[in-house]
Structures are given as structure tokens and as C-alpha cells.
Scaffold this active site. Structure first.
Site, PDB file in Angstrom:
ATOM      1  N   HIS A  98      34.004  46.698  38.440  1.00  0.00           N
ATOM      2  CA  HIS A  98      33.756  45.158  39.454  1.00  0.00           C
ATOM      3  C   HIS A  98      34.277  43.991  38.776  1.00  0.00           C
ATOM      4  O   HIS A  98      35.170  43.646  40.016  1.00  0.00           O
ATOM      5  CB  HIS A  98      32.018  44.498  40.768  1.00  0.00           C
ATOM      6  CG  HIS A  98      32.420  43.823  40.972  1.00  0.00           C
ATOM      7  ND1 HIS A  98      33.035  43.529  42.407  1.00  0.00           N
ATOM      8  CD2 HIS A  98      31.799  42.084  42.234  1.00  0.00           C
ATOM      9  CE1 HIS A  98      32.429  43.392  43.557  1.00  0.00           C
ATOM     10  NE2 HIS A  98      32.306  42.204  42.947  1.00  0.00           N
ATOM     11  N   HIS A 108      35.438  32.943  40.007  1.00  0.00           N
ATOM     12  CA  HIS A 108      34.576  34.145  38.239  1.00  0.00           C
ATOM     13  C   HIS A 108      35.675  34.222  37.430  1.00  0.00           C
ATOM     14  O   HIS A 108      35.948  34.889  36.988  1.00  0.00           O
ATOM     15  CB  HIS A 108      34.568  35.201  39.444  1.00  0.00           C
ATOM     16  CG  HIS A 108      34.208  35.339  40.585  1.00  0.00           C
ATOM     17  ND1 HIS A 108      32.843  35.039  40.900  1.00  0.00           N
ATOM     18  CD2 HIS A 108      34.252  35.526  41.528  1.00  0.00           C
ATOM     19  CE1 HIS A 108      32.448  34.973  42.393  1.00  0.00           C
ATOM     20  NE2 HIS A 108      33.207  35.631  42.723  1.00  0.00           N
ATOM     21  N   HIS A 135      35.234  41.545  43.577  1.00  0.00           N
ATOM     22  CA  HIS A 135      35.138  40.435  43.263  1.00  0.00           C
ATOM     23  C   HIS A 135      35.364  39.072  43.228  1.00  0.00           C
ATOM     24  O   HIS A 135      35.608  38.261  44.015  1.00  0.00           O
ATOM     25  CB  HIS A 135      34.471  40.534  41.190  1.00  0.00           C
ATOM     26  CG  HIS A 135      33.502  39.433  41.297  1.00  0.00           C
ATOM     27  ND1 HIS A 135      32.709  39.334  41.956  1.00  0.00           N
ATOM     28  CD2 HIS A 135      33.307  38.143  40.221  1.00  0.00           C
ATOM     29  CE1 HIS A 135      31.519  38.574  41.258  1.00  0.00           C
ATOM     30  NE2 HIS A 135      31.961  37.745  40.345  1.00  0.00           N
ATOM     31  N   VAL A 136      37.353  38.551  43.318  1.00  0.00           N
ATOM     32  CA  VAL A 136      37.864  38.155  43.270  1.00  0.00           C
ATOM     33  C   VAL A 136      37.825  38.203  44.839  1.00  0.00           C
ATOM     34  O   VAL A 136      39.291  39.034  44.515  1.00  0.00           O
ATOM     35  CB  VAL A 136      38.374  37.649  41.687  1.00  0.00           C
ATOM     36  CG1 VAL A 136      39.603  36.097  42.451  1.00  0.00           C
ATOM     37  CG2 VAL A 136      37.891  36.994  40.938  1.00  0.00           C
ATOM     38  N   HIS A 137      38.679  36.957  45.895  1.00  0.00           N
ATOM     39  CA  HIS A 137      38.635  38.054  46.970  1.00  0.00           C
ATOM     40  C   HIS A 137      40.300  37.002  47.024  1.00  0.00           C
ATOM     41  O   HIS A 137      40.389  36.256  47.920  1.00  0.00           O
ATOM     42  CB  HIS A 137      37.732  37.067  48.337  1.00  0.00           C
ATOM     43  CG  HIS A 137      36.752  37.370  48.016  1.00  0.00           C
ATOM     44  ND1 HIS A 137      35.249  36.471  48.323  1.00  0.00           N
ATOM     45  CD2 HIS A 137      35.815  38.435  47.412  1.00  0.00           C
ATOM     46  CE1 HIS A 137      34.552  36.946  48.398  1.00  0.00           C
ATOM     47  NE2 HIS A 137      34.670  38.076  47.464  1.00  0.00           N
TER      48      HIS A 137
END
Length: 269
Positions: A98, A108, A135-137
Site C-alpha cells: 500500500h 505520506h 496511499h498517495v492520492h
């Protein structure tokens, strides 16, 4: 999601939101109950890490929110699986977890550095070809990289956490003026909360002052990607923005395996 999950094969890996308390004040309950995992067939005792083969690819799914240390069960399982991985059967090695190791967004940033320190050498030694993270959008694709340096034998890291969410898009980068976070603020308690320092820039600074050489393309847009394996050495990766028509391409690249260049990575069981 039933209309989708009942018709399209899905293989999943846990993320940070599975740590939120669910039924019976348990964590990972929805994840563990709603999906099928071939962990037993993979020789794994956990639904958080397993492998499966499809389309000439050996996929390895790893758990970032459980023990990933070199003395733990997951690491030992990974060593065993990589040792028997056979490129004559599945030429490509693709690994997924993830939180990304290589992301230049402030969101993050370096949260998973301790996992990277623990596992990167092992994955590199067996010639991992592609890594997918979420995880990072936002979207970001790396060049082939190892220990923050360009390396023709390292994997391509693709952050594809841009499918859509309620938390908005990640838009700021750590190489922008004033955007580099305090190093001690980056460890995530969900990942053990430890700070694992590493030299990620040519100057020894915590952040670059420009887009790093390993970062090939980054864009703050919602989207999705398609990976097509053309043969044993050529794969086509295509990323589309969700707002574009099907004929428009946001990013496209051939990823090429070079067994002769990286002979130690051409492992067969």
C-alpha cells in the site's frame, strides 16, 4: 461495490484504513471477510501476504501494516517464495503493497522508509520488475531506481493511488520551496512509528530541491492504469485520467526487461 466485485476478478492488499476499528472493535475484519486470498496455496499463514500467477506475471502482495522486519514471518516467507520463483514459467515479477517507497508528494512522504530499508535489497536481488503502490492520492511513475539512484536493474515504481477518494487529491511536492517536512514528523505509527534515516538526495538533504531524477512523471489527477504483458521482456503500461475520453492517454511507456544486462536477476528455480 457488489456489481463490480461479482463480475471482475480482484486481488487485494490491505491499507491503512483497515486499521480503523470495525465490527466487534476489530481491525482488518472487512478486508479478511469479504475477499478470498490464496495464502494457503502460497505457503503463507497470513491473508496479508501471498502470491498468485497470472498472464506471465508472478504477483507478490505484501503487508505494510504488519511486521515487515527481517526477523519476521513475512520476510522469511518472501525469501522462500523468491527463491523458488521461476522466470521460465512467469518471466515478470510484480510486487504490490500500500504505502509507496518512492513518492515526491508531501502526503505520506517517506512514511514507509523502514519497510524500504528492510525489504528493498531482497526485492532488488531477485530483479523485481514493477512495483505498484497506492496511499498517495495522485499519480507518479519512476524510472528504474534502487536506493534513490537510477539503476537499470531496479524496478519501476508506480504510485496509482488516484482512483478516487473522499480526502481530496495530493498536489504538493517536497521539492517545492518550503514544502519539505520535518524528518521526525514523517514516521507513521501504523508502520511502527520508527524513524529510519536514509540518504535519498545527492546532497544528503531530506528532500530534493527539484524533481528527482528517479521521478519520471507525476500528476495530480484521478485516473487508472492498464498493464499489458506483450511477451517475456516487453510490457506496456498506460495511465488514463478519469476525466478524459478512452482515446486519450495520460502516460504510456514500454517497460523492458533486460536479462543480459542484469544476469544475476534472471533467477530460475
Amino acid at each position: 461495490m457488489e456489481n463490480l466485485t461479482s463480475t471482475v476478478p480482484l486481488m487485494v492488499v490491505e491499507g491503512n484504513h483497515e486499521l480503523e476499528l470495525q465490527a466487534g472493535n476489530k481491525t482488518f475484519e472487512a478486508y479478511s471477510s469479504r475477499f478470498a486470498f490464496p495464502n494457503i496455496e502460497s505457503g503463507s499463514t497470513s491473508k496479508f501476504y501471498y502470491y498468485f500467477n497470472a498472464g506471465g506475471i508472478h504477483f507478490i502482495m505484501l503487508g505494510a501494516y504488519i511486521d515487515f522486519g527481517r526477523s519476521g514471518a513475512q520476510y522469511e516467507w518472501l525469501k522462500r517464495d523468491l527463491a523458488k520463483f521461476n522466470r521460465s514459467v512467469t518471466p515478470w515479477l510484480v510486487v504490490t503493497w500500500h504505502p509507496p517507497w518512492y513518492s515526491t508528494y508531501t502526503a505520506h512522504y517517506k512514511e514507509a522508509e523502514c519497510m524500504k530499508v528492510a525489504m528493498e535489497d531482497l526485492l532488488y536481488s531477485y530483479g523485481t520488475d514493477i512495483v505498484f503502490n497506492g496511499h498517495v492520492h495522485a499519480y507518479e511513475r519512476s524510472n528504474r531506481v534502487y536506493k534513490y539512484q537510477l539503476d537499470p536493474c531496479g524496478p519501476v515504481h508506480i504510485v496509482i493511488g488516484d482512483g478516487g477518494n473522499r480526502e481530496k487529491m495530493a498536489i504538493e511536492h517536497t521539492d517545492e520551496p518550503g514544502k519539505c517536512p520535518d524528518p521526525l514528523s514523517t514516521p507513521d505509527s501504523a508502520l511502527g512509528g520508527q524513524f529510519c534515516p536514509s540518504n535519498s538526495t545527492t546532497t544528503g538533504a531530506f528532500c530534493w530541491d527539484q524533481q528527482p531524477p528517479y521521478s519520471a512523471l507525476r500528476e495530480s489527477s484521478f485516473g487508472h492504469g492498464i498493464l499489458e504483458m506483450k511477451n517475456a521482456t516487453w510490457a506496456l503500461w498506460t495511465w488514463h485520467r478519469n476525466q478524459d475520453t478512452n482515446s486519450q492517454v495520460g502516460d504510456q511507456i514500454y517497460i523492458v526487461r533486460q536479462p543480459d544486462l542484469c544476469p544475476s536477476h534472471n533467477v530460475t528455480a
